[in-house]
Design a protein around this motif. Structure first.
Motif, short mmCIF file in Angstrom:
data_model
loop_
_atom_site.label_atom_id
_atom_site.label_comp_id
_atom_site.label_asym_id
_atom_site.label_seq_id
_atom_site.Cartn_x
_atom_site.Cartn_y
_atom_site.Cartn_z
N SER A 121 7.02 -32.94 21.16
CA SER A 121 7.19 -32.94 19.57
C SER A 121 5.91 -32.09 19.00
O SER A 121 6.05 -31.23 18.11
CB SER A 121 7.11 -34.36 19.00
OG SER A 121 5.51 -34.93 19.52
N LYS A 125 10.47 -26.01 16.75
CA LYS A 125 9.72 -27.11 16.31
C LYS A 125 10.63 -28.31 15.99
O LYS A 125 10.53 -29.39 16.36
CB LYS A 125 9.17 -26.82 14.80
CG LYS A 125 8.55 -28.01 14.13
CD LYS A 125 7.97 -27.77 12.61
CE LYS A 125 7.38 -28.83 11.93
NZ LYS A 125 6.95 -28.50 10.50
N GLN A 184 5.94 -26.87 19.44
CA GLN A 184 5.63 -26.39 17.88
C GLN A 184 4.13 -25.31 18.08
O GLN A 184 4.13 -24.34 17.70
CB GLN A 184 5.17 -27.46 16.87
CG GLN A 184 5.02 -26.98 15.64
CD GLN A 184 4.63 -27.99 14.71
OE1 GLN A 184 4.98 -29.20 14.81
NE2 GLN A 184 4.16 -27.85 13.64
N ASP A 220 3.88 -36.23 13.88
CA ASP A 220 4.55 -36.51 13.05
C ASP A 220 5.60 -37.65 13.50
O ASP A 220 6.50 -37.15 14.43
CB ASP A 220 5.39 -35.48 12.48
CG ASP A 220 4.53 -34.67 11.71
OD1 ASP A 220 3.42 -35.02 11.03
OD2 ASP A 220 4.68 -33.28 11.70
N ARG A 221 5.64 -38.74 13.02
CA ARG A 221 6.39 -39.63 13.57
C ARG A 221 7.88 -39.59 13.06
O ARG A 221 7.99 -39.57 11.74
CB ARG A 221 6.19 -41.19 13.12
CG ARG A 221 4.99 -41.92 14.04
CD ARG A 221 4.86 -43.18 14.00
NE ARG A 221 4.65 -43.65 12.45
CZ ARG A 221 5.31 -44.24 11.51
NH1 ARG A 221 6.36 -44.74 12.17
NH2 ARG A 221 4.86 -44.76 10.57
N PRO A 222 8.85 -39.22 13.73
CA PRO A 222 10.00 -38.81 13.25
C PRO A 222 11.11 -40.17 12.80
O PRO A 222 12.27 -40.19 12.98
CB PRO A 222 10.91 -38.08 14.28
CG PRO A 222 10.08 -38.43 15.38
CD PRO A 222 8.84 -38.97 15.17
N LYS A 273 11.01 -31.86 18.22
CA LYS A 273 11.06 -33.31 17.84
C LYS A 273 12.33 -33.89 18.38
O LYS A 273 12.44 -35.49 18.61
CB LYS A 273 11.04 -33.03 16.41
CG LYS A 273 9.56 -32.88 15.85
CD LYS A 273 9.75 -32.72 14.06
CE LYS A 273 8.09 -32.20 13.69
NZ LYS A 273 8.28 -32.40 12.09
N THR A 274 13.41 -33.20 18.32
CA THR A 274 14.65 -33.87 18.93
C THR A 274 14.60 -34.41 20.11
O THR A 274 14.87 -35.58 20.49
CB THR A 274 15.92 -32.89 18.56
OG1 THR A 274 16.03 -32.49 17.33
CG2 THR A 274 16.89 -33.63 19.39
#
Length: 570
Positions: free
Chosen positions: A229, A243, A233, A4-6, A247-248
């Motif tokens: 990322s 999760k 998860q 997932d591109r944040p 990502k952070t």
């Protein structure tokens, strides 16, 4: 495996927009500085500059303001990255008694974080850095290569691509300063840090292979931004906190890597190598022709990086052995000339490692200096090498991790040791005539002086080595930054090409910019990458251990012995 591109987050967009605005403003300001250096503005009465100093106007003023802004930002960043952690009672007293930070003693937080991670990984993986050493040599020799494996480069090409980014000016300048400030004993702790760092490289590069993504066109997306990322998860399913944390950390790493790529792995390399080359070719400095060096470097960097990791790997597999060979042969020549001093040299290293000599800050001071320089030299735990190793052709992630573990060995234990032996054998590290070089931390000039004392005109050989070191570092860091750029904005050919062009612009800027705080910003970004990376690898270490145990069991049973390289099958 889906990534997932944040990039849709408002926070991320704002942060990246700020980075781009700084880059654009810096790009506009810096090239014109070269013109202003050769055509200084006329002095006016309307100036706030102190008497005797020329007032800055126009573009020079803009650049000065940008430099000041970066200086302010760097000062806050340094307070975190280089926060001096007290390890002794005296150091703790300094912290609690209100002694100013710059006057306190202690271990920089970034260095301590890297050492803690490396030590934990070494014990957690049961000293795989030593157990798998022979196996790693066979792997880079192609003993287990399979051309049908997915990936873009061979084991050897991935290793040289990663080495080209770490083997650089730090091996020449950094080691010289470490010996000059910490004495011969600092080399012992550098070697120990290199051994521990081998396991950090193993762990992060194994994860890069596990969680990499191979696009339909064959290009690979892998590295810390991917295993942070997705890995957290995957390791903690159903845990929304992990999760979000993953990502952070991934976004933070990617932003830091882009900053490090454009500044520390690019402009800083150009500026530092130009300084060394200009001593040999003074016409560059005397006639304001620094920009010529920048354009030439941009041309040669461009013809390699436009082709991506495959082109980079084909180049580094030739350049890395050449540049290491030139430098090591020069060092060996001096060592052989003074071969009778070798036993005394190693005795000085051993004795100095555990000495309480106050001249070098005592035992703990020498240890800190050694570990600090090693951490800055091999980048084990920073996560950058994992991006290159994720592109290797292999079906076994652990196999590439074992190959990657050779990086700190070559960088720190082999090349850094060569510099250290030369410094100790020649006695340059405590020679009063070089006191100014030591005081100003001019390690490259100190190494050059030490070698010139034994080999006349060695400065020309050193200039060639410096150019090759800088060049190889730049082409590998272009790939690191480009992959992180693609992770944030989309992994397409156009996105990647846009970053490569931006990178080439910064190559030229590095030759003409005088904003030292902007260049220092790059080094801080690179060290900052260690914080999200080490944290992620620590949380994912159980996955690495499972993969290692399964692979090592198959290897020890002889299951892989029937695997033969294409050359052996002929």
């Amino acid at each position: 495996m889906n990534f997932d591109r944040p990039s849709h987050s408002n926070t991320i967009r704002s942060g990246m927009a700020a980075l781009l605005m700084i880059s654009i403003l810096f790009s506009v300001a810096s090239p014109l500085q070269a013109y202003q250096d050769s055509h200084p503005p006329e002095k006016t009465s309307e100036t706030n500059e102190p008497a005797g100093k020329e007032a800055k106007t126009g573009i020079a003023l803009i650049e000065a303001k940008i430099d000041t802004a970066f200086g302010t930002f760097n000062s806050y960043l340094q307070q975190v990255i280089f926060f001096k952690v007290p390890l002794t009672k005296d150091q703790l007293n300094q912290l609690t008694s209100g002694v100013k930070e710059k006057d306190r003693n202690g271990t920089p937080l970034a260095v301590l974080w890297l050492v803690i991670g490396a030590t934990y990984f070494t014990f957690r993986m049961n000293f795989i850095n030593l157990r798998a050493f022979k196996h790693s040599i066979l792997l880079i020799m192609g003993r287990y290569d399979d051309p049908e494996d997915e990936g873009e480069v061979t084991h050897f090409q991935a290793l040289t691509a990663a080495l080209s980014a770490t083997v650089g000016l730090g091996n020449i300048a950094g080691v010289a300063i470490a010996i000059a400030t910490g004495g011969p004993g600092a080399m012992f702790w550098m070697m120990l840090a290199g051994l521990l760092g081998m396991t950090s490289k193993f762990a992060e590069c194994t994860l890069a292979q596990i969680y990499r993504r191979i696009n339909p066109d064959g290009r690979v997306m892998g590295g810390p931004m991917c295993y942070l990322s997705v890995g957290l998860q995957d390791q903690y399913p159903g845990n929304s906190f992990m999760k979000g944390l993953g990502k952070t950390l991934a976004v933070l790493f990617a932003i830091l890597c882009i900053g490090g790529s454009l500044a520390g792995g690019n402009s800083f390399q150009v500026k530092q190598s130009l300084g060394a080359v200009a001593e040999t070719i003074p016409i560059l400095k005397d006639n304001n022709l620094e920009w010529v060096y920048g354009i030439v470097m941009a041309f040669f960097v461009g013809i390699v990086i436009i082709g991506g990791i495959r082109s980079i790997a084909r180049t580094t597999e030739k350049i890395v052995p050449l540049m290491c060979g030139i430098y090591i042969l020069a060092c060996l020549a001096i060592i052989i000339m003074q071969v009778e001093q070798i036993p005394a040299c190693f005795k000085a290293i051993w004795d100095g490692a555990f000495s309480d000599n106050a001249m070098y800050g005592g035992f703990l001071g020498v240890l800190i200096i050694g570990f600090k320089r090693a951490a800055f030299s091999n980048e084990a735990g920073v996560g950058s090498a994992a991006i290159a190793h994720s592109a290797a052709k292999t079906k076994y992630p652990v196999r590439e991790g074992i190959v990657a573990s050779l990086g700190p060995f070559v960088d720190t234990i082999m090349i850094c040791t060569m510099t250290a032996l030369v410094m100790i054998i020649t006695g340059a590290y405590n020679d009063p005539q070089y006191a100014d070089l030591i005081k100003s931390d001019n390690g490259a000039a100190l190494t050059s002086a030490a070698m010139n004392s034994q080999i006349p005109y060695f400065n020309y050989v050193l200039s060639v080595s410096v150019i090759l070191f800088a060049y190889s570092t730049m082409i590998s860091w272009s790939y690191y930054g480009e992959r992180c750029w693609a992770f944030l904005f989309g992994d397409s050919a156009k996105i990647s090409l846009a970053y490569r062009i931006l990178f080439l612009v910064f190559v030229v800027l590095g030759s003409v910019v005088s904003a030292t705080n902007v260049l220092d910003f790059g080094d801080l970004m690179i060290l900052g990458m260690a914080f999200p990376n080490i944290l992620g690898v620590l949380l994912l270490s159980n996955r690495v251990k499972r993969e290692l145990d399964a692979y090592w069991s198959r290897y020890k049973s002889g299951e892989f012995d029937n695997t033969r390289s294409p050359a052996e099958n002929k």
